[in-house]
Design a protein around this motif. Structure first.
Motif, short mmCIF file in Angstrom:
data_model
loop_
_atom_site.label_atom_id
_atom_site.label_comp_id
_atom_site.label_asym_id
_atom_site.label_seq_id
_atom_site.Cartn_x
_atom_site.Cartn_y
_atom_site.Cartn_z
N CYS A 54 -23.83 -37.97 -5.64
CA CYS A 54 -23.60 -37.15 -6.83
C CYS A 54 -23.52 -38.05 -8.06
O CYS A 54 -23.42 -39.28 -7.94
CB CYS A 54 -22.31 -36.33 -6.69
SG CYS A 54 -20.82 -37.35 -6.57
N ARG A 55 -23.54 -37.44 -9.22
CA ARG A 55 -23.51 -38.19 -10.47
C ARG A 55 -22.19 -38.94 -10.64
O ARG A 55 -22.15 -40.02 -11.25
CB ARG A 55 -23.73 -37.23 -11.65
CG ARG A 55 -24.04 -37.91 -12.97
CD ARG A 55 -24.24 -36.88 -14.06
NE ARG A 55 -25.38 -36.01 -13.79
CZ ARG A 55 -26.64 -36.32 -14.09
NH1 ARG A 55 -26.91 -37.48 -14.66
NH2 ARG A 55 -27.62 -35.47 -13.82
N ASP A 105 -27.30 -30.19 -10.22
CA ASP A 105 -27.06 -31.42 -10.97
C ASP A 105 -27.24 -32.64 -10.08
O ASP A 105 -27.77 -33.67 -10.53
CB ASP A 105 -25.65 -31.42 -11.56
CG ASP A 105 -25.39 -32.64 -12.44
OD1 ASP A 105 -26.09 -32.80 -13.46
OD2 ASP A 105 -24.51 -33.45 -12.09
N ASN A 106 -26.82 -32.54 -8.82
CA ASN A 106 -27.01 -33.66 -7.90
C ASN A 106 -28.49 -33.93 -7.68
O ASN A 106 -28.93 -35.08 -7.62
CB ASN A 106 -26.33 -33.35 -6.56
CG ASN A 106 -24.82 -33.24 -6.68
OD1 ASN A 106 -24.23 -33.74 -7.64
ND2 ASN A 106 -24.19 -32.58 -5.74
N PHE A 131 -29.85 -35.62 -10.72
CA PHE A 131 -29.46 -37.02 -10.75
C PHE A 131 -30.38 -37.86 -9.89
O PHE A 131 -30.78 -38.97 -10.27
CB PHE A 131 -28.00 -37.15 -10.28
CG PHE A 131 -27.48 -38.56 -10.31
CD1 PHE A 131 -27.60 -39.35 -11.44
CD2 PHE A 131 -26.85 -39.10 -9.19
CE1 PHE A 131 -27.11 -40.65 -11.47
CE2 PHE A 131 -26.36 -40.39 -9.21
CZ PHE A 131 -26.49 -41.17 -10.35
#
Length: 306
Positions: free
Chosen positions: A80-81, A111-112, A115
């Motif tokens: 993850c970010r 979002d992951n 990224f």
């Protein structure tokens, strides 16, 4: 396609790799090198080369599988970010059939994924490449060197047969100019993603899948559909399976469709996706013409508009 198997978008000896900012056209020799850095949707680099890994505020970051702290030279991928966990490449190879996710960021899947695309974009952008002002897709195209097409530069499609995976990537991540008809067939890693015509390999009773998209991708999709000729998309498939906001994409793309329409399977546990459809003036009467229609979850709410 097996769960966890990555889609390979290839055309002859040219491979298409999409990131959050660019479309890269990669020759086979470079692609083989890049593939060594990729496992499923994860990009693997030495720890010291990954953004966010050099300044973790003194936190000990471990592999989520083996629970060991990687050294600066170990090849890993952050989950993850926020870099709560990483996974080392050896562990990922052992977990090849299992989805590996950060337990703290399960609500941030998009979002992951973004990224991971940013990491891949950084890797590809640092390699020697040429930048394309535009791109015309064709069944006989090929590249000899790495090419980069920025997201805002135009991609032209004219009277082509494309795999569904390739078309929806282009639709959601590039600026499209579509003329004449586009025929979609179910993606198969063993086939080129662009063909001159449908043949025995693609003319099979298979399923075309339309998944979920981010807000930015939906914006790009809608902008592209607005510029496309009406009724120019044909699908060679037994059924089309659309989930979440992919339902909105399907209904807008085939708005007022005529001629053959595959069976439709529309599935959405989220009401907001369906509210968007109900709030539009789209003509959905064509949906009622399909031989088999299956609505799951909140998708059943579109019945009054059919």
């Amino acid at each position: 396609m097996e769960t966890g198997m990555a889609e390979t978008l290839k055309l002859g000896n040219t491979f298409f790799m999409f990131t959050d900012r660019n479309l890269f056209l990669v020759p086979e020799r470079e692609y083989k090198l890049i593939r060594q850095l990729r496992e499923k949707e994860h990009t693997f680099l030495e720890r010291r080369c990954i953004p966010g890994m050099t300044d973790c505020g003194g936190r000990v970051i471990t592999c989520i599988v083996c629970i060991e702290e990687p050294s600066p030279e170990d090849t890993i991928s952050p989950l993850c970010r926020d870099v709560h966990y990483v996974i080392c490449k050896k562990c990922m190879e052992k977990e090849s059939k299992t989805a590996v996710e950060c337990p703290f960021c399960q609500e941030k899947k998009s979002d992951n994924k973004a990224f991971q695309e940013e990491i891949l974009d950084a890797v590809l952008s640092r390699m020697p490449h040429q930048t394309l002002p535009s791109l015309e897709i064709g069944p006989n195209m090929s590249v000899e060197t790495l090419m980069r097409l920025p997201r805002e530069n135009k991609v032209s499609l004219n009277n082509l047969c494309l795999s569904d995976a390739f078309f929806f990537k282009l639709l959601s991540k590039t600026v499209l100019e579509v003329t004449n008809s586009i025929t979609l067939f179910a993606h198969d890693n063993s086939l080129d993603c662009c063909l001159e015509e449908i043949d025995a390999r693609t003319n099979k009773p298979t399923s075309i899948h339309i998944g979920e998209y981010t807000g930015e991708e939906m914006k790009q999709i809608y902008e592209n559909i607005e510029t496309m000729p009406k009724n120019n998309i044909q699908a060679i498939a037994k059924e089309i399976h659309a989930v979440e906001n992919g339902i909105c994409v399907l209904l807008k793309l085939l708005d007022g469709a005529d001629g053959y329409i595959p069976d439709l399977l529309l599935e959405s546990p989220k009401e907001e996706c369906i509210k968007e459809i109900l709030g539009t003036e789209s003509n959905l009467s064509w949906v009622g013409k399909v031989k088999r229609l299956k609505l799951t979850g909140c998708a059943i709410q579109i019945l009054p508009k059919i």
